[in-house]
Structures are given as structure tokens and as C-alpha cells.
Design a protein around this motif. Structure first.
Motif, PDB file in Angstrom:
ATOM      1  N   ILE A 231     -66.411  26.543  17.608  1.00  0.00           N
ATOM      2  CA  ILE A 231     -67.842  26.718  17.351  1.00  0.00           C
ATOM      3  C   ILE A 231     -68.574  27.067  18.645  1.00  0.00           C
ATOM      4  O   ILE A 231     -69.424  27.971  18.678  1.00  0.00           O
ATOM      5  N   GLU A 232     -68.253  26.357  19.720  1.00  0.00           N
ATOM      6  CA  GLU A 232     -68.910  26.627  20.997  1.00  0.00           C
ATOM      7  C   GLU A 232     -68.620  28.037  21.476  1.00  0.00           C
ATOM      8  O   GLU A 232     -69.522  28.748  21.952  1.00  0.00           O
ATOM      9  N   GLU A 233     -67.365  28.469  21.364  1.00  0.00           N
ATOM     10  CA  GLU A 233     -67.007  29.819  21.797  1.00  0.00           C
ATOM     11  C   GLU A 233     -67.778  30.867  20.997  1.00  0.00           C
ATOM     12  O   GLU A 233     -68.296  31.844  21.553  1.00  0.00           O
ATOM     13  N   ALA A 234     -67.870  30.675  19.667  1.00  0.00           N
ATOM     14  CA  ALA A 234     -68.607  31.622  18.832  1.00  0.00           C
ATOM     15  C   ALA A 234     -70.098  31.613  19.186  1.00  0.00           C
ATOM     16  O   ALA A 234     -70.752  32.664  19.212  1.00  0.00           O
TER      17      ALA A 234
ATOM     18  N   HIS B  27     -74.837  36.483  23.405  1.00  0.00           N
ATOM     19  CA  HIS B  27     -74.857  37.840  23.976  1.00  0.00           C
ATOM     20  C   HIS B  27     -75.016  38.910  22.900  1.00  0.00           C
ATOM     21  O   HIS B  27     -75.403  40.035  23.207  1.00  0.00           O
ATOM     22  N   ARG B  28     -74.681  38.565  21.633  1.00  0.00           N
ATOM     23  CA  ARG B  28     -74.761  39.554  20.549  1.00  0.00           C
ATOM     24  C   ARG B  28     -75.420  38.879  19.338  1.00  0.00           C
ATOM     25  O   ARG B  28     -74.742  38.478  18.382  1.00  0.00           O
ATOM     26  N   LEU B  29     -76.738  38.741  19.391  1.00  0.00           N
ATOM     27  CA  LEU B  29     -77.461  37.972  18.375  1.00  0.00           C
ATOM     28  C   LEU B  29     -77.411  38.603  16.993  1.00  0.00           C
ATOM     29  O   LEU B  29     -77.660  37.921  15.994  1.00  0.00           O
ATOM     30  N   ASP B  30     -77.083  39.892  16.914  1.00  0.00           N
ATOM     31  CA  ASP B  30     -77.053  40.556  15.616  1.00  0.00           C
ATOM     32  C   ASP B  30     -75.645  40.672  15.042  1.00  0.00           C
ATOM     33  O   ASP B  30     -75.424  41.390  14.063  1.00  0.00           O
ATOM     34  N   ASP B  31     -74.673  39.970  15.639  1.00  0.00           N
ATOM     35  CA  ASP B  31     -73.281  40.048  15.183  1.00  0.00           C
ATOM     36  C   ASP B  31     -73.085  39.113  13.988  1.00  0.00           C
ATOM     37  O   ASP B  31     -73.033  37.889  14.139  1.00  0.00           O
ATOM     38  N   ARG B  32     -72.974  39.684  12.787  1.00  0.00           N
ATOM     39  CA  ARG B  32     -72.856  38.875  11.575  1.00  0.00           C
ATOM     40  C   ARG B  32     -71.538  38.101  11.541  1.00  0.00           C
ATOM     41  O   ARG B  32     -71.472  36.983  11.013  1.00  0.00           O
ATOM     42  N   ASP B  33     -70.473  38.684  12.092  1.00  0.00           N
ATOM     43  CA  ASP B  33     -69.181  37.987  12.089  1.00  0.00           C
ATOM     44  C   ASP B  33     -69.253  36.682  12.873  1.00  0.00           C
ATOM     45  O   ASP B  33     -68.663  35.666  12.471  1.00  0.00           O
ATOM     46  N   LEU B  34     -69.976  36.699  13.983  1.00  0.00           N
ATOM     47  CA  LEU B  34     -70.115  35.474  14.781  1.00  0.00           C
ATOM     48  C   LEU B  34     -70.965  34.446  14.043  1.00  0.00           C
ATOM     49  O   LEU B  34     -70.674  33.244  14.088  1.00  0.00           O
ATOM     50  N   VAL B  35     -72.013  34.906  13.361  1.00  0.00           N
ATOM     51  CA  VAL B  35     -72.836  33.986  12.563  1.00  0.00           C
ATOM     52  C   VAL B  35     -71.985  33.329  11.481  1.00  0.00           C
ATOM     53  O   VAL B  35     -72.047  32.111  11.260  1.00  0.00           O
ATOM     54  N   ASP B  36     -71.163  34.147  10.807  1.00  0.00           N
ATOM     55  CA  ASP B  36     -70.279  33.603   9.762  1.00  0.00           C
ATOM     56  C   ASP B  36     -69.281  32.613  10.352  1.00  0.00           C
ATOM     57  O   ASP B  36     -68.957  31.590   9.729  1.00  0.00           O
ATOM     58  N   ALA B  37     -68.762  32.915  11.554  1.00  0.00           N
ATOM     59  CA  ALA B  37     -67.777  32.027  12.184  1.00  0.00           C
ATOM     60  C   ALA B  37     -68.388  30.665  12.494  1.00  0.00           C
ATOM     61  O   ALA B  37     -67.766  29.625  12.266  1.00  0.00           O
ATOM     62  N   VAL B  38     -69.625  30.665  13.013  1.00  0.00           N
ATOM     63  CA  VAL B  38     -70.294  29.396  13.302  1.00  0.00           C
ATOM     64  C   VAL B  38     -70.544  28.623  12.008  1.00  0.00           C
ATOM     65  O   VAL B  38     -70.300  27.413  11.928  1.00  0.00           O
ATOM     66  N   PHE B  39     -71.005  29.326  10.969  1.00  0.00           N
ATOM     67  CA  PHE B  39     -71.285  28.660   9.703  1.00  0.00           C
ATOM     68  C   PHE B  39     -70.022  28.048   9.109  1.00  0.00           C
ATOM     69  O   PHE B  39     -70.029  26.894   8.653  1.00  0.00           O
ATOM     70  N   ARG B  40     -68.912  28.802   9.122  1.00  0.00           N
ATOM     71  CA  ARG B  40     -67.661  28.276   8.564  1.00  0.00           C
ATOM     72  C   ARG B  40     -67.192  27.053   9.333  1.00  0.00           C
ATOM     73  O   ARG B  40     -66.709  26.075   8.749  1.00  0.00           O
TER      74      ARG B  40
ATOM     75  N   CYS C 178     -77.448  21.262  10.563  1.00  0.00           N
ATOM     76  CA  CYS C 178     -77.113  22.440  11.378  1.00  0.00           C
ATOM     77  C   CYS C 178     -76.522  23.543  10.509  1.00  0.00           C
ATOM     78  O   CYS C 178     -76.821  24.731  10.695  1.00  0.00           O
ATOM     79  N   GLU C 179     -75.693  23.150   9.565  1.00  0.00           N
ATOM     80  CA  GLU C 179     -75.105  24.125   8.646  1.00  0.00           C
ATOM     81  C   GLU C 179     -76.191  24.814   7.831  1.00  0.00           C
ATOM     82  O   GLU C 179     -76.159  26.042   7.634  1.00  0.00           O
ATOM     83  N   SER C 180     -77.165  24.042   7.356  1.00  0.00           N
ATOM     84  CA  SER C 180     -78.248  24.610   6.560  1.00  0.00           C
ATOM     85  C   SER C 180     -79.052  25.614   7.378  1.00  0.00           C
ATOM     86  O   SER C 180     -79.469  26.666   6.871  1.00  0.00           O
ATOM     87  N   ALA C 181     -79.276  25.292   8.659  1.00  0.00           N
ATOM     88  CA  ALA C 181     -80.017  26.215   9.520  1.00  0.00           C
ATOM     89  C   ALA C 181     -79.264  27.534   9.670  1.00  0.00           C
ATOM     90  O   ALA C 181     -79.850  28.620   9.563  1.00  0.00           O
ATOM     91  N   PHE C 182     -77.966  27.463   9.892  1.00  0.00           N
ATOM     92  CA  PHE C 182     -77.184  28.690  10.058  1.00  0.00           C
ATOM     93  C   PHE C 182     -76.981  29.402   8.726  1.00  0.00           C
ATOM     94  O   PHE C 182     -76.725  30.612   8.703  1.00  0.00           O
ATOM     95  N   ASP C 183     -77.079  28.667   7.634  1.00  0.00           N
ATOM     96  CA  ASP C 183     -77.008  29.323   6.332  1.00  0.00           C
ATOM     97  C   ASP C 183     -78.213  30.248   6.155  1.00  0.00           C
ATOM     98  O   ASP C 183     -78.081  31.353   5.595  1.00  0.00           O
ATOM     99  N   ARG C 184     -79.374  29.833   6.630  1.00  0.00           N
ATOM    100  CA  ARG C 184     -80.558  30.689   6.567  1.00  0.00           C
ATOM    101  C   ARG C 184     -80.389  31.931   7.429  1.00  0.00           C
ATOM    102  O   ARG C 184     -80.820  33.028   7.048  1.00  0.00           O
TER     103      ARG C 184
END
Length: 670
Positions: A21-24, A30-43, A67-73
């Protein structure tokens, strides 16, 4: 063989999950619009929440849910990812680790503060336009049909828990489909043969439903339709529901503690005492296979030796010698294999400092980038763990003292982005860890003035450049004008020096004004077993680490007498200082007529050690010195010889430093 404590296993897996999670999160910064990283943190958060609840870590599950709910948004495009949100979730990750290591007692205030900051970050991010997806009903709900793969329950998926999660989303009507249930003779109890049709009513998004099946979606049958589009089929389904006997048709009851018995090994969260999980090392399977092969060969040789001991064998002496050579070979290979099992790449050490650089950049207001090189270099796990704290101090020092602000860097003609570079390489039996920054460098005049004011040196005392730079490692030494939470107390660099010395390592430091500083930590590969060169000095025997030995030459009596007062030899047109160990150790014995010089080296520095006799190579099991002898820096440890005697292991870095100091002193004397 007893099984592993499930709580300990959870802590190990949770630690790995938090690292991911920390790595993602750091990459997302550095890449705030990277959807794959957002999904990785959420998972990662979703998995941690579910696992924590399963093992009785209720405080962890509750906190992680927010925290999960926040990243779900963020994942659904309702809120954009921001630097502030990433920073808050990083702080939340630290709190999660504390909840995993302890029982949550006394952590409530810290958790509430983080959740308040999380709410502020979400509100500050505003509301983003929803992505173009399937139109979702406002209030009506959804019609679902799903069937799990037959092996789902064997793999740990509980269908009842999935139904419970669906019921939590809103009003739910369920019917079980039993059309694929086999006859009793063909029924496999561990397989799942039932499917389910559901109606969910309420303001529920499609993403909320998909999240329930996030870990089984790839292997299951799942159909999700809005109730409006499924209206023509509604009557048929209602008729089917009406035909089902009452015992089969009911809303899914909420799970109760009595409904799902917990394993005996899992204690309630409030009653659990804080406990650290045991140390573990992940080992590739092929290395274990190699170890098993060596053990198998050793068993065969032991069988030969047993047969020889209990029978009469012609040519016993030759057979014994052969078996002895086989055991020696296998012992050497087992040692090498076991040492490899303890080795881990420094990438796992370097990756820890990405978070440190991120936090230091925010705290100092400087733009800092971390570069790494040589992450595949391997070092003993024990050594690596003990390197973490010294490297934290060195990196903090480089960021706070070394790197300038963006304005100062631009004025000096540099890039506004400061760089800290970590690199690792192996040289003989040592690993070289280098910390380099491109900052302002060390102000030698300021260091000298501070050393004189603290009485460490006399005013005007002649010092080499290396000696001036090494002043920063003295206890209580700091050139910082003010004390901050980062530096100024003069304790960090002292910790670095003491830790490296306990690892039998050495520190090299160089600095160029306006270009930056470089600190090199020279650390032995392992602290357990080494190849050594066994030598005799007087009546005593000593071990020199073989990885540091360059060559051995003879010192005749004439050359010995000729070099009195200088202690230098010319080796390939270069002067090399040498130390007479007999005099250093005050043996009180006369020198042998044919003494030997063992030339040892660390990095680019070399020094010769005069010994009376070279006995030969020796596999050395390192034993720590007693508390009474730890202050004797000439020795790195001791080992037990085959005859039961004890041989001291020479500390190569200390001897090389002593030889170089002797060379500098003689040159200064003219």
C-alpha cells in the motif's frame, strides 16, 4: 510439527500488505491520475479490512474501513486524488501498523485525528464529475444473479458472508437456485453447487455491488441489471419466489458471533496483549531444493561412515580419507547454501526510504528526489536490519543540512530539485552502501570551529581532510544553528558510527563545496561464518578474513632490519605500510627467521601485517567478544579451532586505518 500461530501469520502478511500500500501511495503521489495505482491502494485496504476483521482486529477493520471508503470515492471519480489525500493515507498506514502490532489500546485519539484530517482532505478535494459509466438508478435498485465456482469454499470463500455484505447495502430479497445440485451419491460436500438470485433496493451504485465480489469476480458467473431494465422479468421472478416454500425464502440474517464461531487461536481484540511477529525470511524454492540435495548427500556419507565403523574394510585408511574429504566438501557446500538463504537484496532496505524522502520533502519544503542503484546486491538479513537506523540518520542529515532550498539551488545554477542517491555494490567480502547528495557540501571551517569550541581539537591543530570530516561523528557534535525536530542535537551521526562499528564496518566520507557529500558504509557480507586465513604470531593464533587478503610475501631478516623505523615495503612501485603484529600484541617472543607479510585491503587502501607463520585457510564460525573485551577494537570476534583452542579474528578495517594513520604520521614528520 506444530503449525504457525494464525495471529503471527496474519501480522506477517499484513506487514507485506502495508508495504505494498505504501509503495502504491508513493507512486500515486507522482502520478495522481493513474487509475491502476488508485485501484491497487483500494484493493490493499479492502483486503486488510477483511483480514483484520477475520482475525479479531476489530479496531483495525473499523479504522481501515474509513480509509477504504475514501479511496472508493476516488476510484469512482467522485473525488480526485490529491497530495493531501496521499499524505493522510500514509499517516493512516502508520496507524494501521500500530494497531496490528498492539491491541489498539490508547490509539483512539491518534486514529480520530487522522480520520478528521482524512475528512478535511476529501472535502478539500471537492467533487469531480462522475466518469462515463452505465447509468445507475437513483433509488430503485438492482437485480443480481450469481454463481460461485465449485472450488470457491475450498479456497476460503464463504457464500453466506457475501450475502451478508449485499444485505448491508440495502433491502434484499434472496432465492437460492438449486438446479445444479447433484444427487446425493455424486455430491462433493466441499464444492459449491448453489446459485442465487437477488433484488437489492436502495440508492446503491454498481461499484458497491462489484466490490463485494472483488476477489472472486474473475472465476464466477455474475449478472447485474438495474431493476428498470429487468422489469419484464420481474413478474416471472416474483412468481418463482412465491412458489418457494417459506423455509427457503427469507432475508439474509445479519451475522452474529454465535453464527460464525471463531478459531480458538484468535483471542478478542481487547484481551490480546501486544506481540511482535517473529522474524522471517522469504526463500526461493530452488534454494531449499539445493539445501535438501546437500542434506541427502550428507546422509549417504554418514551411512558410509557408519558402515565403516561397524565392519572390517580393506584399505580403511584410504576409505576414511575419502569420507573425510566428502564430509569436508558437503560441510562447505551446506555452509554456502545456508549463507545464501540468509541473504536478501538491499532493494527491500532502499524501498523503506521512499517514504522518508516523501515526508522530509514535505517537512523541509524542499523538492527532493530519491535515486537508487544496485538494489540486487545481497547482504545478510541481520546486517541489513541493523543498517536501517544509521541510514535514516544519514539521509535526514543529507536532506536537512546538505540539500539547499529550491531558491538557493537556482541561485547557484543548479536544478531546483535536490537529489539523494543510494547505491550498493559488493567488493570482496564487503558490501559498500553509498549515500550521496548534490547539495552544498560540508563547511570544513565551520566543522573545525565547532570542534575547537567543544575542546575536541586544539586551535590551529594540523588535521587531515578526512579527520576534519570525521569530526561530525563525535557525540553531541552538530553545526546546526537551531535545534529542530530533524537535527541540531548532535546524536544522529554518533549513532551511525557506533552501529557501523558494532557491525565490524567502516565509514568513508568525502565532500566537495557546492557539489555535495558522499558517505560510504563498508559492511561485511555476513556476521556468521567467513573464510579465514589462520596465522601464528608468537605463540598465539589469529584469523584474518580471507576476502580482505590480497597476497602474501616473505619478509627476510635483512629486510626486517632495514625497515626498522619506517615499516614500509615497496610493492609494485607503491609504498605500502606494514604493522608488526608481534609488537602490537606484545608477545614477548623472538621473530621467526622467515616472517611473512599478509597484505590486506579495504577499498583502495592497503596495509601489510607481519606474522610469524601462515598456517592455512580456515572456515571460521564467528563468536562475539565478551563485554570485557568489546572495547578492544583490533579484534572483530573469536573462533574455536579444531583442537579446541581459541583464535582471535582481526578487524581488517581497524588495522588498515591504523596503518594509514602511521603512514600519514611518518609523511608529516618528513
Amino acid at each position: 510439527m506444530s503449525g504457525q500461530d494464525p495471529i503471527a501469520a496474519f501480522r506477517i502478511e499484513a506487514a507485506d500488505l502495508l508495504d505494498q500500500i505504501e509503495e502504491a501511495l508513493l507512486d500515486l503521489g507522482h502520478r495522481l491520475d493513474d487509475r491502476d495505482l488508485v485501484d491497487a491502494v483500494f484493493r490493499g485496504l479492502h483486503t486488510l479490512k477483511g483480514s483484520g476483521a477475520m482475525f479479531g482486529f476489530d479496531a483495525l477493520a473499523t479504522f481501515t474501513h474509513h480509509c477504504e471508503s475514501a479511496f472508493d470515492r476516488v476510484r469512482k471519480g467522485l473525488v480526485p486524488a490529491t497530495q493531501a489525500l496521499v499524505a493522510v493515507i500514509l499517516s493512516a498506514k502508520d496507524h494501521m501498523r500500530a494497531l496490528i502490532d498492539g491491541d489498539g489500546t490508547g490509539q483512539e485519539a491518534a486514529g480520530d485525528a487522522i480520520l478528521q484530517a482524512l475528512q478535511a482532505a476529501i472535502q478539500g478535494a471537492g467533487t469531480a464529475a462522475a466518469p462515463d459509466t452505465v447509468a445507475e438508478p437513483a433509488k430503485a435498485g438492482w437485480r443480481l444473479s450469481f454463481r460461485l465456482p465449485p472450488e470457491a469454499m475450498a479456497n476460503g470463500t464463504n457464500p453466506l458472508m457475501l450475502l451478508d455484505e449485499l444485505r448491508e447495502l440495502g433491502e434484499c430479497r434472496v432465492i437460492a437456485r438449486v438446479d445444479r445440485v447433484p444427487t446425493l451419491p455424486d455430491l462433493v460436500p466441499v464444492e459449491c453447487h448453489i446459485g442465487w438470485d437477488l433484488e437489492l433496493h436502495g440508492d446503491i451504485s454498481r461499484g458497491d455491488i462489484e466490490d463485494v465480489f472483488i476477489f472472486v469476480m474473475d472465476d464466477m458467473e455474475l449478472s447485474i441489471e438495474p431493476l428498470e431494465t429487468a422489469a419484464p422479468a420481474a413478474a416471472a421472478v416474483d412468481d418463482a419466489l412465491d412458489d418457494v416454500p417459506p423455509v427457503q425464502l427469507h432475508a439474509v440474517a445479519p451475522a452474529t458471533p454465535a453464527a460464525i464461531p471463531a478459531p480458538d487461536a484468535v483471542a478478542p481484540a481487547n484481551g490480546r496483549q501486544p506481540a511482535k511477529s517473529g522474524e522471517s525470511v522469504r526463500v526461493p524454492a530452488e534454494r531449499l531444493d539445493e539445501l535438501m540435495d546437500r542434506v541427502g548427500e550428507l546422509v549417504i556419507v554418514q551411512s558410509r561412515l557408519s558402515q565403516l565403523a561397524h565392519g572390517s574394510v580393506i584399505g580403511m585408511e584410504m576409505v576414511l580419507r575419502s569420507i573425510s574429504e566428502e564430509i569436508e566438501r558437503l560441510a562447505s557446500e551446506l555452509r554456502e547454501t545456508m549463507m545464501v538463504l540468509r541473504m536478501v537484496p538491499v532493494a527491500s532496505l532502499f524501498s523503506r526510504f521512499r517514504r522518508l524522502i516523501h515526508d522530509l520533502s514535505r517537512e523541509t519544503g524542499k523538492t527532493i528526489e530519491l535515486e537508487t542503484e544496485g538494489e540486487a546486491t545481497e547482504v545478510d538479513k541481520t546486517v541489513m536490519e541493523r543498517l536501517a537506523d544509521p541510514m535514516v540518520h544519514l539521509i535526514r542529515n543529507a536532506c536537512d543540512h546538505g540539500l539547499e532550498t529550491a531558491e538557493e539551488r537556482i541561485a547557484a545554477g543548479k536544478s531546483p530539485v535536490g537529489k539523494v542517491r543510494l547505491s550498493a555494490s559488493q567488493a570482496g567480502g564487503e558490501v559498500m552502501i553509498t549515500i550521496r547528495d548534490d547539495g552544498r557540501g560540508i563547511d570544513r571551517e565551520r566543522v573545525r570551529a565547532k570542534a575547537e569550541s567543544q575542546g575536541l581539537i586544539q586551535p590551529g591543530q594540523v588535521l587531515s581532510d578526512s579527520e576534519i570530516l570525521h569530526m561530525i561523528f563525535h557525540p553531541g557534535f552538530s553545526t546546526a544553528a537551531t535545534v529542530t525536530n530533524l537535527s541540531g542535537r548532535g546524536v544522529g551521526m554518533d549513532v551511525v558510527k557506533r552501529t557501523i562499528e558494532t557491525l565490524r564496518g567502516a565509514i568513508d566520507i568525502t565532500s566537495k563545496p557546492g557539489e555535495g557529500s558522499t558517505v560510504v558504509l563498508r559492511i561485511p557480507l555476513t556476521l556468521a561464518i567467513i573464510d579465514g586465513l589462520l596465522v601464528r604470531v608468537g605463540d598465539g593464533r589469529y584469523v584474518i578474513p580471507l576476502a580482505a587478503v590480497e597476497e602474501c610475501i616473505e619478509l627476510s631478516l635483512e629486510d626486517d632490519l632495514r625497515s626498522r623505523g619506517r615499516s614500509f615495503i615497496t610493492l609494485r612501485e607503491r609504498l605500502v605500510p606494514f604493522l608488526r603484529l608481534r609488537e602490537m600484541f606484545d608477545t614477548g617472543t623472538r621473530p621467526d627467521p622467515h616472517q611473512k607479510i599478509v597484505v590486506i585491503a579495504t577499498g583502495t587502501e592497503r596495509v601489510g601485517l607481519v606474522v610469524d607463520q601462515i598456517i592455512g585457510s580456515h572456515q571460521t564460525v564467528i563468536k562475539s567478544m565478551s563485554l570485557l573485551h568489546q572495547a578492544v577494537t583490533t579484534f572483530a570476534g573469536a573462533t574455536i579451532l579444531g583442537d579446541g583452542g581459541v583464535a582471535l579474528i582481526l578487524d581488517v578495517s581497524q588495522l588498515v586505518a591504523l596503518g594509514q594513520h602511521q603512514e600519514e604520521r611518518l609523511r608529516a614528520a618528513g
